[in-house]
Design an enzyme around this catalytic site. Structure first.
Site, PDB file in Angstrom:
ATOM      1  N   GLU A  97      -2.168 -23.164  -5.534  1.00 41.66           N
ATOM      2  CA  GLU A  97      -1.571 -21.822  -5.612  1.00 41.66           C
ATOM      3  C   GLU A  97      -2.448 -20.792  -4.895  1.00 41.66           C
ATOM      4  O   GLU A  97      -1.948 -19.907  -4.196  1.00 41.66           O
ATOM      5  CB  GLU A  97      -1.351 -21.435  -7.076  1.00 41.66           C
ATOM      6  CG  GLU A  97      -0.247 -22.253  -7.738  1.00 41.66           C
ATOM      7  CD  GLU A  97      -0.044 -21.903  -9.202  1.00 41.66           C
ATOM      8  OE1 GLU A  97       0.970 -21.285  -9.523  1.00 41.66           O
ATOM      9  OE2 GLU A  97      -0.924 -22.248 -10.022  1.00 41.66           O
ATOM     10  N   GLU A 106       1.084 -29.084 -13.091  1.00 39.81           N
ATOM     11  CA  GLU A 106       0.978 -28.350 -14.361  1.00 39.81           C
ATOM     12  C   GLU A 106       1.918 -28.859 -15.446  1.00 39.81           C
ATOM     13  O   GLU A 106       1.588 -28.811 -16.631  1.00 39.81           O
ATOM     14  CB  GLU A 106       1.241 -26.848 -14.136  1.00 39.81           C
ATOM     15  CG  GLU A 106       0.098 -26.096 -13.493  1.00 39.81           C
ATOM     16  CD  GLU A 106       0.177 -26.083 -11.976  1.00 39.81           C
ATOM     17  OE1 GLU A 106      -0.499 -25.249 -11.363  1.00 39.81           O
ATOM     18  OE2 GLU A 106       0.905 -26.922 -11.398  1.00 39.81           O
TER      19      GLU A 106
END
Length: 716
Positions: free
Chosen positions: A100, A120
């Site tokens: 990210e 995640e």
């Protein structure tokens, strides 16, 4: 300016790191001497993601005052849209928050072996640093859904093709190429890309609705127990339909909901438990170094032996496979070859690599070749005298420092070692079938096992990429011991009048890969009876004996191997199982008839009280939690996390429930004790709560922590 993430081994993005990066970026943007900014990692990795210890604190309600989502403003304002261009220099690893951060940069350069992904969801949360917004804009919606929803990482070359990275360069050129690219962007020789505002790879409305509807269908099926998949799609959908700003706002709300879910708490707990099993007091904390395992001798080329051999060669460990005759040896070698070919068929390895790995297996009809092994693993049938003879031979031919181990799943290893000159050398090395696929590896110790032997065996488990759990020597060890009440309780419910297929469906809905009766057919009725006898003999006060499964064995209804058990199995269609309602009807009737007196039912059997799905789950799993508490009380394992890990990896207990002890703590000891006592009164010792569990209930203690030692037996 070049900024390195300074938290090896995986350069986790801990809060101090994020705060430090924010300050450094502010300074760089304000420094006239700085033309561009390169962000990289240290010690050969970019970043493995956000610091998961912070996530654990969030799941426990113990997080500090820092709002993690505030870092999104840093990414948006200073990394992506700052005055100076930013380039991520990715070496080997950019996962989760690490990817990210990289996606927020204006360009990305990666080394050839880099892995990029957003895993995640494996922890019960969703990407929280803008990943739900930037990834679809960089690689397109279908690929981003595959990467996020399936936690599937991709390699550097694929990332280059998709547009996730801009350059792939050798590691020794990474920094120089990243600096050069930053300069080119600063001098407007290359465009300054901002993923947050891209839209050229997003689908049109019609395509979007079709793609998102398909993803929603999968998420809907598990929404009640794993809400994070649905929440993740909320954020992705908002971003595509309403823009990235709105999508980011929904991402924050969805992340906050996900992180407070039971699934997140369970998955994070399991994550930490699985990483702590290899820490064994008195073994891994006293400075011992595991001796390398380069060559393993495997005795027995059956399903288990060939699976163990496959697990070894797939990780570069050479194998000598020993059998008693050429026919058995050829069959064993054939199984190893078939296991490797299966990996080729699934595109997990090339044919060239499979051939190379197969060449690491040396077939043998003699123990003479075992003179060079670092470890010997016996994997023959469960016959005590045969095993004793084998270890007499192994002790004679193997080097004095070699590990001697048995893959027994039922026999006390001190009995096997009784005829050895140095019985302390023998250690249990219990694999789960299929051994080259199943992750769990039980290492069974006795009070006399030398720490170096355990250290070496732990080193071997790491070499072949297994998760080890060190277990004391007892009937069933950890997994089979804790789960013996599972099938017994299910059989008791059937004898009370429950439909076995309804039980299987309920247990599958709970999250197990299959119910107890479908598992019986997979393992084999005969194996179930054989293993069950050990518990009947050793724990006679807390078993439930039924005629059901032994009578099916007598009728050769052995499950998949014979074509019929509780289910009918079609040998031409592997994995298909149809409930054989009529076939098992006489066995059910006879077993229920035999059980009536034992279960104090009236002549007609009496109407069975209506059982909810929850009742069935509790009646089957509360005795499992109870047995886990006995194991903790007896010191069979060192910590509750070991049992949680073993239950998930060895029996398929749902990871989102955290493992048997974690799940028991979510229910609460007091409720479990109350229900067990009710059933113990009605149905006997299988349900008697143990003192450890009773004391935790009386003292309000967590099962994972155990009761406060003392004479205060529970008076609940």
């Amino acid at each position: 300016g070049v900024f390195s993430i300074p938290t090896p081994p995986v350069n986790a993005l801990a809060i101090p790191v994020l705060e430090g990066l924010s300050r450094a970026l502010e300074r760089a943007h304000g420094d006239a001497r700085v033309v561009g900014i390169v962000i990289t990692g240290t010690k050969g990795k970019f970043s493995g993601g956000f610091d998961i210890t912070q996530l654990k604190l969030r799941t426990e309600g113990r997080a500090g005052p820092t709002n993690i989502a505030d870092f999104n403003q840093v990414l948006n304002r200073l990394v992506e849209a700052g005055q100076k261009p930013t380039v991520a220099a990715i070496e080997n690893l950019a996962l989760g928050g690490g990817l990210e951060l990289a996606m927020a940069c204006n360009a990305r350069v990666a080394t050839p072996k880099s892995q990029l992904g957003l895993p995640e969801l494996q922890l019960g949360v969703i990407p929280g640093f803008g990943g739900t917004q930037r990834l679809p804009r960089l690689v397109g919606l279908p690929k981003s859904l595959e990467m996020i929803m399936k936690s599937k990482s991709i390699g550097a070359e694929e990332a280059l093709t998709l547009g996730l990275v801009d350059l792939v360069v050798p590691a020794d050129q990474l920094l120089s190429k990243a600096i050069e690219l930053a300069r080119q962007i600063a001098h407007k020789q290359k465009p300054k890309s901002m993923a947050f505002y891209k839209s050229d790879k997003l689908p049109d409305d019609t395509s979007f609705k079709k793609i998102i509807a398909e993803a929603r269908r999968g998420a809907k099926r598990v929404q009640s127990v794993m809400p994070h998949l649905w929440l993740c799609l909320d954020a992705i959908e908002a971003g595509v339909t309403k823009g990235a700003e709105e999508g980011l706002a929904v991402e924050k709300v969805s992340f906050d909901k996900a992180v407070t879910s039971k699934a997140c708490k369970g998955l994070v707990s399991f994550f930490f438990a699985s990483r702590q099993t290899a820490a064994v007091p008195g073994v891994t904390d006293v400075g011992l170094i595991p001796r390398p395992t380069q060559c393993v001798g495997v005795v027995g080329g059956g399903l288990m032996g060939s699976g163990i051999a496959t697990a070894c060669v797939m990780n570069g460990v050479s194998v000598i496979l020993k059998e008693i005759n050429q026919t058995f040896l050829d069959a064993g070698m054939g199984r190893v070859k078939a296991n490797l070919q299966s990996q080729v068929a699934k595109k997990r390895m090339t044919q060239t690599n499979a051939d190379r790995l197969f060449s690491l297996v040396q077939p043998s009809l003699s123990y003479d070749d075992f003179a060079k092994v670092d470890m010997a693993i016996e994997a023959v049938i469960e016959n005590l005298e045969l095993k004793r003879k084998i270890f007499g031979d192994l002790e004679r031919v193997c080097p004095p420092g070699a590990i001697l181990s048995t893959n027994t799943s039922t026999i006390d290893i001190t009995k096997i070692a009784a005829g050895m000159k140095s019985p302390q050398r023998l250690v249990g090395a219990h694999f789960f079938s299929p051994a080259h696929i199943m992750q769990l590896f039980e290492i069974i110790r006795t009070p006399n096992t030398p720490p170096q032997v355990l250290c070496d065996t732990l080193g071997f488990s790491k070499r072949i990429k297994k998760t080890p759990v060190v277990v004391g020597n007892c009937t069933g060890f950890a997994v089979n011991r804790v789960f013996f009440p599972y099938t017994m309780s299910a059989c008791l419910l059937v004898d009370l009048g429950c439909d076995p297929f309804a039980i299987d469906n309920t247990i599958k809905q709970f999250g197990m890969p299959m119910g107890p009766f479908r598992l019986n057919d997979l393992v084999g009725t005969d194996i179930g009876v054989h293993v069950g006898k050990n518990f009947v003999e050793d724990f006679p006060d807390r078993v439930y004996e039924t005629r059901l499964i032994p009578s099916m064995m007598d009728a050769n209804r052995l499950g998949e191997k014979s074509g019929s058990g509780f289910y009918a199995h079609d040998s031409t269609k592997r994995g298909t199982a149809t409930p054989d309602v009529h076939g098992i009807a006489p066995f059910l009737a006879a077993s229920r008839q035999a059980a009536r007196l034992k279960l104090k039912l009236n002549a007609s059997g009496g109407p069975l009280p209506a059982l909810t799905s929850n009742d069935i789950v509790e009646m089957i799993f509360f005795p499992v939690v109870n047995e886990a508490c006995r194991c903790l009380s007896e010191g069979v394992v060192g910590k509750s996390g070991d049992l949680d890990c073993a239950s998930v990896l060895g029996m398929g207990f749902p990871a989102f429930r955290g493992g048997v002890v974690h799940w028991g703590d979510e229910i609460g000891a007091a409720k479990i004790v109350e229900r067990l006592r009710q059933w113990a009164t009605l149905y006997g010792g299988l349900y008697n709560p143990c003192p450890y569990l009773e004391d935790c209930a009386a003292q309000g203690r967590a099962l994972a922590d155990g009761p406060i030692a003392g004479p205060d037996r529970s008076k609940l």
